[in-house]
Design an enzyme around this catalytic site. Structure first.
Site, PDB file in Angstrom:
ATOM      1  N   GLY A   1     132.888  16.504  76.103  1.00  0.00           N
ATOM      2  CA  GLY A   1     133.264  17.898  75.874  1.00  0.00           C
ATOM      3  C   GLY A   1     132.733  18.822  76.945  1.00  0.00           C
ATOM      4  O   GLY A   1     133.427  19.753  77.380  1.00  0.00           O
TER       5      GLY A   1
ATOM      6  N   LYS B   1     143.868   1.858  74.775  1.00  0.00           N
ATOM      7  CA  LYS B   1     142.467   2.161  75.047  1.00  0.00           C
ATOM      8  C   LYS B   1     141.570   1.479  74.023  1.00  0.00           C
ATOM      9  O   LYS B   1     140.497   0.973  74.358  1.00  0.00           O
ATOM     10  CB  LYS B   1     142.224   3.674  75.036  1.00  0.00           C
ATOM     11  CG  LYS B   1     140.767   4.020  75.352  1.00  0.00           C
ATOM     12  CD  LYS B   1     140.452   5.488  75.225  1.00  0.00           C
ATOM     13  CE  LYS B   1     138.965   5.735  75.492  1.00  0.00           C
ATOM     14  NZ  LYS B   1     138.556   7.135  75.294  1.00  0.00           N
TER      15      LYS B   1
ATOM     16  N   GLY C   1     131.358  20.315  70.731  1.00  0.00           N
ATOM     17  CA  GLY C   1     130.395  19.513  71.471  1.00  0.00           C
ATOM     18  C   GLY C   1     130.387  19.869  72.943  1.00  0.00           C
ATOM     19  O   GLY C   1     131.435  20.178  73.523  1.00  0.00           O
TER      20      GLY C   1
ATOM     21  N   GLY D   1     128.466  17.764  75.137  1.00  0.00           N
ATOM     22  CA  GLY D   1     127.813  16.609  75.730  1.00  0.00           C
ATOM     23  C   GLY D   1     128.605  16.109  76.918  1.00  0.00           C
ATOM     24  O   GLY D   1     129.262  16.889  77.619  1.00  0.00           O
ATOM     25  N   GLY D   2     128.592  14.798  77.128  1.00  0.00           N
ATOM     26  CA  GLY D   2     129.239  14.259  78.307  1.00  0.00           C
ATOM     27  C   GLY D   2     130.719  14.541  78.387  1.00  0.00           C
ATOM     28  O   GLY D   2     131.220  15.049  79.397  1.00  0.00           O
TER      29      GLY D   2
ATOM     30  N   GLU E   1     129.243   3.341  67.543  1.00  0.00           N
ATOM     31  CA  GLU E   1     130.514   3.472  66.833  1.00  0.00           C
ATOM     32  C   GLU E   1     131.023   2.098  66.389  1.00  0.00           C
ATOM     33  O   GLU E   1     132.178   1.741  66.624  1.00  0.00           O
ATOM     34  CB  GLU E   1     131.546   4.153  67.732  1.00  0.00           C
ATOM     35  CG  GLU E   1     131.186   5.580  68.116  1.00  0.00           C
ATOM     36  CD  GLU E   1     132.176   6.190  69.082  1.00  0.00           C
ATOM     37  OE1 GLU E   1     132.616   7.331  68.840  1.00  0.00           O
ATOM     38  OE2 GLU E   1     132.512   5.533  70.096  1.00  0.00           O
TER      39      GLU E   1
END
Length: 311
Positions: free
Chosen positions: A12, A186, A7, A9-10, A268
């Protein structure tokens, strides 16, 4: 060390871009449409810690992925894990280590079942990013921390090698001796913040102004009891930080899940709230987790119905 980032995206794109910026051997596994964009404009990062631009990032798509890699970093959304596995499995060699940065912990069992427990280390990151219309990765907070480690808590030769390859790349790196506790902490933070901001469709400050802070604390109590029962009780500092965050008057904090709902995107829900609820129901009453999960599943049902109507 040959590194494959699944990935661009933001998440990765940010960590992989920082690594590429300092000359590490990084390849991004991307979808065809993202490849076209990156081939056209390069990979750009806009961050309070300094901008970066990789003119010609090394890219590959699933259909031509044949090489084996030393380290595979998963930066996909948790709901895309099965697709991601099908995409990168040909890159797994006899000495490959898989480092997932997904939310929650359910993905560990899935990866273990597919590749074996010895291949998978624990990992997490704290960063908030978004892709702009032109494809730039916008870093929108002041944190860019990546943590990883053996789930046993040991420091091994392979984690030291990985740390050497990931270090000094313009972000904060921690080789953790308690990565499973870090991941649980987290997970509690995300479940509490995302759960409330999604349920109330507001920022933290807005629901606090509406008198809902006690509901947020009730939600946190359900999550904390679950973590304790699973053997990962949050420490006083971690718990205090979450309590302050979810009850801060005037806070403009929102979450990526609530932003996804606002733009009618996938969420998610199962991996963050659903898994926590399933574990919690075995030990305690779960009014807040149950209500929030029903809210999220209702959103997903409406989204699926609307999608079916358009087909």
């Amino acid at each position: 060390m040959r590194i494959l980032i699944v990935g661009a995206g933001g998440t990765g794109g940010y960590f992989g871009g920082r690594l590429a910026e300092v000359g590490r051997d990084v390849t991004f596994l991307v979808r065809p449409e993202r490849m076209k964009k990156l081939q056209s404009i390069g990979l750009s990062i806009h961050s309070p810690f300094g901008d970066a631009h990789i003119e010609t990032p090394r890219l590959v798509t699933t259909d031509v992925l044949r090489s084996k890699f030393d380290l595979i970093i998963l930066s996909c959304k948790a709901y895309d894990l099965s697709e991601a596995i099908r995409g990168f499995e040909t890159a797994v060699g006899p000495d490959t280590t898989i480092l997932p940065l997904l939310n929650g912990i359910a993905h560990l069992e899935i990866l273990e079942e597919k590749f074996g427990p010895d291949r998978v280390v624990g990992g997490m990151c704290f960063i908030s990013t978004a892709l702009t219309i032109d494809g730039t990765i916008a870093h929108i907070n002041d944190t860019h921390n990546l943590r990883f480690g053996e789930r046993s808590g040991e420091t091994t030769q392979r984690t030291e090698k990985i740390a050497e390859s990931l270090a000094n790349a313009g972000y904060d790196l921690t080789l953790s001796s308690k990565i499973m506790q870090d991941m649980w902490d987290k997970w509690l933070f995300i479940t509490a913040t995302a759960g409330m901001t999604c349920l109330m469709r507001s920022t933290v400050g807005d629901y606090v102004a509406a008198g809902a802070a006690p509901l947020a604390l009730q939600l946190l109590d359900e999550c904390t009891a679950t973590a304790r029962a699973e053997g990962f009780p949050p420490g006083a500092d971690a718990l205090g930080h979450i309590r302050r965050t979810i009850t801060e008057a005037g806070s403009t904090l929102t979450t990526s899940m609530s932003r996804d709902i606002e733009r009618n995107a996938p969420i998610e829900s199962k991996q963050i709230v659903g898994d926590m609820l399933e574990r919690a129901q075995q030990i305690i009453s779960t009014p807040m987790l149950t209500t929030i999960y029903a809210h999220l599943k209702s959103y997903e049902a409406r989204r699926e119905r609307d999608s079916a109507c358009r087909r």
